[in-house]
Design a protein around this motif. Structure first.
Motif, PDB file in Angstrom:
ATOM      1  N   ALA A   3       1.025  -1.111  -0.066  1.00  0.00           N
ATOM      2  CA  ALA A   3      -0.313  -0.086   0.069  1.00  0.00           C
ATOM      3  C   ALA A   3       0.914   1.281   0.057  1.00  0.00           C
ATOM      4  CB  ALA A   3      -0.883  -0.026   1.207  1.00  0.00           C
ATOM      5  N   ASP A   4       0.278   2.385  -0.410  1.00  0.00           N
ATOM      6  CA  ASP A   4       0.853   3.693  -0.615  1.00  0.00           C
ATOM      7  C   ASP A   4       0.501   4.389   0.900  1.00  0.00           C
ATOM      8  OD1 ASP A   4       1.681   6.414  -0.818  1.00  0.00           O
ATOM      9  OD2 ASP A   4       0.999   6.352  -2.953  1.00  0.00           O
ATOM     10  N   ARG A   5       1.150   4.604   1.700  1.00  0.00           N
ATOM     11  CA  ARG A   5       0.897   5.133   3.326  1.00  0.00           C
ATOM     12  C   ARG A   5       1.063   6.543   2.901  1.00  0.00           C
ATOM     13  NH1 ARG A   5       4.344   2.023   7.810  1.00  0.00           N
ATOM     14  NH2 ARG A   5       2.533   3.135   8.916  1.00  0.00           N
ATOM     15  N   SER A   6       1.209   7.146   2.106  1.00  0.00           N
ATOM     16  CA  SER A   6       0.984   8.677   1.793  1.00  0.00           C
ATOM     17  C   SER A   6      -0.369   9.093   1.632  1.00  0.00           C
ATOM     18  CB  SER A   6       2.180   9.485   1.155  1.00  0.00           C
ATOM     19  OG  SER A   6       1.507   8.746  -0.329  1.00  0.00           O
ATOM     20  N   VAL A   7      -1.151   8.213   1.100  1.00  0.00           N
ATOM     21  CA  VAL A   7      -2.682   8.367   0.648  1.00  0.00           C
ATOM     22  C   VAL A   7      -3.530   8.620   1.563  1.00  0.00           C
ATOM     23  CG1 VAL A   7      -4.572   7.655  -0.874  1.00  0.00           C
ATOM     24  CG2 VAL A   7      -2.229   7.179  -1.566  1.00  0.00           C
ATOM     25  N   LEU A   8      -3.990  10.131   1.497  1.00  0.00           N
ATOM     26  CA  LEU A   8      -5.315  10.531   2.234  1.00  0.00           C
ATOM     27  C   LEU A   8      -6.513  10.267   1.959  1.00  0.00           C
ATOM     28  CD1 LEU A   8      -3.147  13.428   4.464  1.00  0.00           C
ATOM     29  CD2 LEU A   8      -3.432  10.823   4.830  1.00  0.00           C
ATOM     30  N   ARG A   9      -6.529  10.559   0.519  1.00  0.00           N
ATOM     31  CA  ARG A   9      -8.060  10.693  -0.038  1.00  0.00           C
ATOM     32  C   ARG A   9      -7.957   9.776  -1.339  1.00  0.00           C
ATOM     33  NH1 ARG A   9      -9.154  16.855  -1.133  1.00  0.00           N
ATOM     34  NH2 ARG A   9     -11.369  16.265  -0.840  1.00  0.00           N
ATOM     35  N   VAL A  10      -8.990   9.429  -1.612  1.00  0.00           N
ATOM     36  CA  VAL A  10      -9.081   8.622  -2.877  1.00  0.00           C
ATOM     37  C   VAL A  10     -10.814   8.708  -3.316  1.00  0.00           C
ATOM     38  CG1 VAL A  10      -7.730   6.757  -2.037  1.00  0.00           C
ATOM     39  CG2 VAL A  10     -10.102   6.402  -1.467  1.00  0.00           C
ATOM     40  N   HIS A  11     -10.785   8.216  -4.640  1.00  0.00           N
ATOM     41  CA  HIS A  11     -12.078   8.344  -5.471  1.00  0.00           C
ATOM     42  C   HIS A  11     -12.683   6.696  -4.800  1.00  0.00           C
ATOM     43  CE1 HIS A  11     -11.888  11.806  -7.800  1.00  0.00           C
ATOM     44  NE2 HIS A  11     -10.608  11.601  -8.074  1.00  0.00           N
ATOM     45  N   PRO A  12     -13.918   6.705  -4.009  1.00  0.00           N
ATOM     46  CA  PRO A  12     -14.123   5.315  -3.794  1.00  0.00           C
ATOM     47  C   PRO A  12     -14.131   4.288  -4.722  1.00  0.00           C
ATOM     48  CG  PRO A  12     -15.588   7.105  -2.563  1.00  0.00           C
ATOM     49  CD  PRO A  12     -14.345   7.816  -3.504  1.00  0.00           C
ATOM     50  N   ARG A  13     -13.518   3.369  -4.533  1.00  0.00           N
ATOM     51  CA  ARG A  13     -13.654   2.141  -5.281  1.00  0.00           C
ATOM     52  C   ARG A  13     -12.827   2.555  -6.630  1.00  0.00           C
ATOM     53  NH1 ARG A  13     -16.088  -2.247  -3.715  1.00  0.00           N
ATOM     54  NH2 ARG A  13     -16.482  -3.319  -5.459  1.00  0.00           N
ATOM     55  N   GLY A  14     -12.176   3.290  -6.743  1.00  0.00           N
ATOM     56  CA  GLY A  14     -11.371   3.894  -7.910  1.00  0.00           C
ATOM     57  C   GLY A  14     -12.260   4.243  -8.919  1.00  0.00           C
ATOM     58  N   ASP A  15     -13.504   4.715  -8.652  1.00  0.00           N
ATOM     59  CA  ASP A  15     -14.247   5.346  -9.606  1.00  0.00           C
ATOM     60  C   ASP A  15     -14.152   7.047  -9.640  1.00  0.00           C
ATOM     61  OD1 ASP A  15     -16.397   6.222 -11.012  1.00  0.00           O
ATOM     62  OD2 ASP A  15     -18.026   5.130  -9.833  1.00  0.00           O
ATOM     63  N   LEU A  58     -13.623  12.863  -4.383  1.00  0.00           N
ATOM     64  CA  LEU A  58     -12.744  12.210  -3.403  1.00  0.00           C
ATOM     65  C   LEU A  58     -13.189  12.240  -1.919  1.00  0.00           C
ATOM     66  CD1 LEU A  58      -9.530  14.320  -4.501  1.00  0.00           C
ATOM     67  CD2 LEU A  58      -9.701  11.957  -4.547  1.00  0.00           C
ATOM     68  N   ALA A  59     -12.702  11.101  -1.367  1.00  0.00           N
ATOM     69  CA  ALA A  59     -13.309  11.176   0.298  1.00  0.00           C
ATOM     70  C   ALA A  59     -12.070  10.497   0.921  1.00  0.00           C
ATOM     71  CB  ALA A  59     -14.138   9.836   0.371  1.00  0.00           C
ATOM     72  N   GLY A  60     -12.061  10.907   2.164  1.00  0.00           N
ATOM     73  CA  GLY A  60     -10.824  10.392   3.227  1.00  0.00           C
ATOM     74  C   GLY A  60     -10.892   8.892   3.342  1.00  0.00           C
ATOM     75  N   VAL A  61      -9.627   8.541   3.483  1.00  0.00           N
ATOM     76  CA  VAL A  61      -9.395   7.027   3.255  1.00  0.00           C
ATOM     77  C   VAL A  61     -10.053   6.267   4.429  1.00  0.00           C
ATOM     78  CG1 VAL A  61      -7.479   6.895   1.786  1.00  0.00           C
ATOM     79  CG2 VAL A  61      -7.330   6.834   4.420  1.00  0.00           C
ATOM     80  N   PHE A  62     -10.271   7.094   5.543  1.00  0.00           N
ATOM     81  CA  PHE A  62     -10.996   6.458   6.674  1.00  0.00           C
ATOM     82  C   PHE A  62     -12.486   6.385   6.457  1.00  0.00           C
ATOM     83  CE2 PHE A  62      -7.705   8.662   9.593  1.00  0.00           C
ATOM     84  CZ  PHE A  62      -6.670   7.641   9.333  1.00  0.00           C
ATOM     85  N   THR A  63     -13.156   6.693   5.441  1.00  0.00           N
ATOM     86  CA  THR A  63     -14.445   6.353   5.001  1.00  0.00           C
ATOM     87  C   THR A  63     -14.533   5.361   4.098  1.00  0.00           C
ATOM     88  OG1 THR A  63     -14.687   8.330   3.269  1.00  0.00           O
ATOM     89  CG2 THR A  63     -15.184   8.752   5.507  1.00  0.00           C
ATOM     90  N   THR A  64     -13.297   4.748   3.340  1.00  0.00           N
ATOM     91  CA  THR A  64     -13.231   3.785   2.470  1.00  0.00           C
ATOM     92  C   THR A  64     -12.597   2.532   3.084  1.00  0.00           C
ATOM     93  OG1 THR A  64     -11.269   4.233   1.614  1.00  0.00           O
ATOM     94  CG2 THR A  64     -12.950   5.642   0.871  1.00  0.00           C
ATOM     95  N   ARG A  65     -12.627   1.589   2.156  1.00  0.00           N
ATOM     96  CA  ARG A  65     -11.731   0.310   2.479  1.00  0.00           C
ATOM     97  C   ARG A  65     -10.594   0.300   1.467  1.00  0.00           C
ATOM     98  NH1 ARG A  65     -14.437  -4.012   4.861  1.00  0.00           N
ATOM     99  NH2 ARG A  65     -12.266  -4.825   4.925  1.00  0.00           N
TER     100      ARG A  65
END
Length: 134
Positions: free
Chosen positions: A61-73, A78-85
């Motif tokens: 995993a990339d430990r620097s990531v804090l926000r992602v598009h849920p499910r890569g969509d 963008l959402a904070g990683v703590f709201t995603t898997r």
């Protein structure tokens, strides 16, 4: 700081992140968990059919990531990683609910595991039933 030591490792047909489903119930294969000999006593009582929570260290995993598009969509905001898997997160602990299919010495076969081959296992916990069943 604190230390987390692997107690085992995943043995799976999944070799690359691109090969793995997002979640175990989305087509993940069966896999073996090869536990360290020093952890053998901790396996006492695990039975075929048990549902357990497998905790892994998502070492790729990339430990620097804090926000992602849920499910890569990319169409999703963008959402904070703590709201995603997302596997990419500051402390990449994987949480997998699996069913035990076989126990062979220090090797345990489980269903629906989306973790990659070589992923360190850091703990196993039982899935709790209702309060009156505990």
């Amino acid at each position: 700081m604190f230390e987390v030591r692997p107690v085992g490792v995943v043995e799976s047909t999944l070799q690359r992140r691109e090969d793995a489903p997002k979640q175990g119930d989305e087509g993940a294969p069966e896999a073996w968990i090869a536990f360290e000999p020093a952890a053998a006593g901790a396996l006492d009582g695990l039975r075929v059919g048990d549902e357990v929570l497998l905790l892994t260290w998502l070492d790729r995993a990339d430990r620097s990531v804090l926000r992602v598009h849920p499910r890569g969509d990319l169409s999703r905001p963008l959402a904070g990683v703590f709201t995603t898997r997302s596997a990419d997160r500051p402390n990449p602990v994987g949480l997998h609910q699996v069913r035990i299919l076989a126990v062979d010495g220090t090797r345990v076969r489980v269903d629906r595991l989306e973790a990659l081959h070589g992923t360190p296992v850091i703990d196993v916990k039982p899935v709790l039933g209702a309060v009156e069943e505990r």
